[in-house]
Scaffold this motif. Sequence first.
Motif, PDB file in Angstrom:
ATOM      1  N   ASP A 127      -1.368  52.191  -2.867  1.00 33.35           N
ATOM      2  CA  ASP A 127      -0.096  52.825  -3.220  1.00 33.35           C
ATOM      3  C   ASP A 127       0.113  54.018  -2.297  1.00 33.35           C
ATOM      4  N   THR A 128       1.260  54.036  -1.626  1.00 35.23           N
ATOM      5  CA  THR A 128       1.525  55.157  -0.717  1.00 35.23           C
ATOM      6  C   THR A 128       2.711  55.989  -1.200  1.00 35.23           C
ATOM      7  N   THR A 129       3.097  55.803  -2.465  1.00 32.98           N
ATOM      8  CA  THR A 129       4.248  56.554  -2.961  1.00 32.98           C
ATOM      9  C   THR A 129       3.922  57.399  -4.181  1.00 32.98           C
ATOM     10  N   GLY A 130       2.753  57.242  -4.756  1.00 31.60           N
ATOM     11  CA  GLY A 130       2.371  58.070  -5.892  1.00 31.60           C
ATOM     12  C   GLY A 130       2.798  57.546  -7.253  1.00 31.60           C
ATOM     13  N   PHE A 131       3.079  56.228  -7.358  1.00 28.47           N
ATOM     14  CA  PHE A 131       3.393  55.665  -8.672  1.00 28.47           C
ATOM     15  C   PHE A 131       2.086  55.330  -9.393  1.00 28.47           C
ATOM     16  N   ALA A 132       1.477  56.352  -9.988  1.00 25.68           N
ATOM     17  CA  ALA A 132       0.130  56.209 -10.529  1.00 25.68           C
ATOM     18  C   ALA A 132       0.054  55.234 -11.705  1.00 25.68           C
ATOM     19  N   CYS A 148      -5.040  55.070  -3.215  1.00 26.99           N
ATOM     20  CA  CYS A 148      -3.727  55.710  -3.237  1.00 26.99           C
ATOM     21  C   CYS A 148      -3.665  56.903  -2.302  1.00 26.99           C
ATOM     22  N   TYR A 149      -2.460  57.183  -1.861  1.00 23.46           N
ATOM     23  CA  TYR A 149      -2.206  58.348  -1.008  1.00 23.46           C
ATOM     24  C   TYR A 149      -1.166  59.206  -1.724  1.00 23.46           C
TER      25      TYR A 149
END
Length: 447
Positions: A127-132, A148-149
């Motif tokens: 995930d590179t957008t932070g939708f945890a 994740c980033y």
Amino acid sequence: MRVKERKKERREKEGLNVAFFHPYCNAGGGGERVLWVAIKAVLTRFPSSTIYIYTVETADSKTILDKAQNQFNVLVKPEKLHFVRLSTQKLIEAKTYSYFTLLMQSLGSMVLGMEALLKLNPDIFIDTTGFAFTYPIFRYLAQCPVICYIHYPTITAAMMRRVKHRIVAYNNSSIIARNPLFTWLKLIYYKIFGWLYGVVGRCADVVMVNGTWTEEHINDVWGVPYATHKVYPPCDVTELKKLRSLVKESDPIRILSVAQFRPEKDHPLMLQAMYELRNLLVKNEMLWNKIKLVLVGSCRNREDEELVQNLKDLARHLSLEESVQFVVNAPYARLLQLYQTSTAAIHAMWNEHFGIGIVECMAAGLVTIAHRSGGPLLDIIQSSPVRTGFLAAEPEEYARAILEVVALSTEDRRKMIEAARDSVDRFSSVEFEKAFIRVTEPLFVMT
Ligand SMILES: *[C@@H]1O[C@H](CO)[C@@H](O)[C@H](O)[C@H]1NC(C)=O
Ligand SMILES: *[C@@H]1O[C@H](CO)[C@@H](O)[C@H](O)[C@H]1NC(C)=O
Ligand SMILES: CC(=O)N[C@H]1CO[C@H](CO)[C@@H](O)[C@@H]1O
């Protein structure tokens, strides 16, 4: 277990399926640079893998790939990359919800995550957008490693504190701030959300954060420091590093500020610094007359324009109109010219999370004076082994720093500029790729 075994068989035949979750992969911003450079890194290190991007974009593949190449210089062969188109886009847009936006958006992203999983079950999820809230889905249902980033935590401990102290922030929801019951309910809501955010965040196997500020906040709410790694985002500084100074002996000594005209950038602090500088130079009028502050920046709207007008008034009030120049909405070529004809750069914003503008000035070969807080203090300006710039907080301190810069010998100046230019390589694409692979490689190899 059956899922895992079937996946393993396929993987051995066809290589890894690596899926990136990035709904707006065609947006062309800093977050997208992270996405595309990461894809490049994965394909370079693991050429047999295939990339998938979960996206809600409707542009065709060729358009998106062309943009990635033009804007981020990332060339991907179309057969190595496939788009998994998602349709439940509305669920993650803030404007869809009027209440409990954070929570609703997050639950919405879970639905989007489910749709993603049903359309493609990958070997590795990034995930590179932070939708945890998508992580538990991929960790437990897809049973694949989650990477994740994070650019920005969805909720921070500071947000909770603000409610607690009833500070009227952003939207001036003063009914809530004034009514103890509402404050209490909102606090409970934030607490529950913060707790949930921690639970889902801890489903990630590897967490990358984009800087010290984010690292501190993520450690606050997720508390997995051993899995959390600081990986600076890729900045494009190669061209700026090639610029050569064109300052001549007879030229004014220009101090450049590159910052949008917005209140938080604190341009008045720079004007006050100039005022203090004149006080320091009462006995050296010739030098004072040579020093010019050049404020470059863009105005987005009428409010920004008003701000510029106020700054001009303040400059006049401090009798600085001869020493301050405003350059509003300049084209890039003009900015490049200013980089080459300026001696120093100045930055005044308090607690900026990072400060890409400072990095760019350093890359362009300017001696930088930045605010002693946030990113400039934690990430950017170093004082050892070699000093790469100056830090200041009060107007007088800025003024003294300017004098120090002016007084540097040619040799010392050259050394400092060289050190600064070398130091910004920490933020280059090459370093990003190396760090990204170093941190994620164990998962790729083990899977
Ligand atoms: C991390 O991302 C946030 C949000 O986009 C940004 O404000 C900050 O400057 C970034 N930090 C770095 C080190 O780029
Ligand atoms: C914001 O809150 C302050 C203090 O309660 C109040 O004086 C002001 O009118 C409010 N502004 C708006 C736009 O509601
Ligand atoms: C984004 C948002 O919720 N804005 C609201 C802020 O508060 C005013 C009233 O004070 C509303 O009109 C806005 O819609």
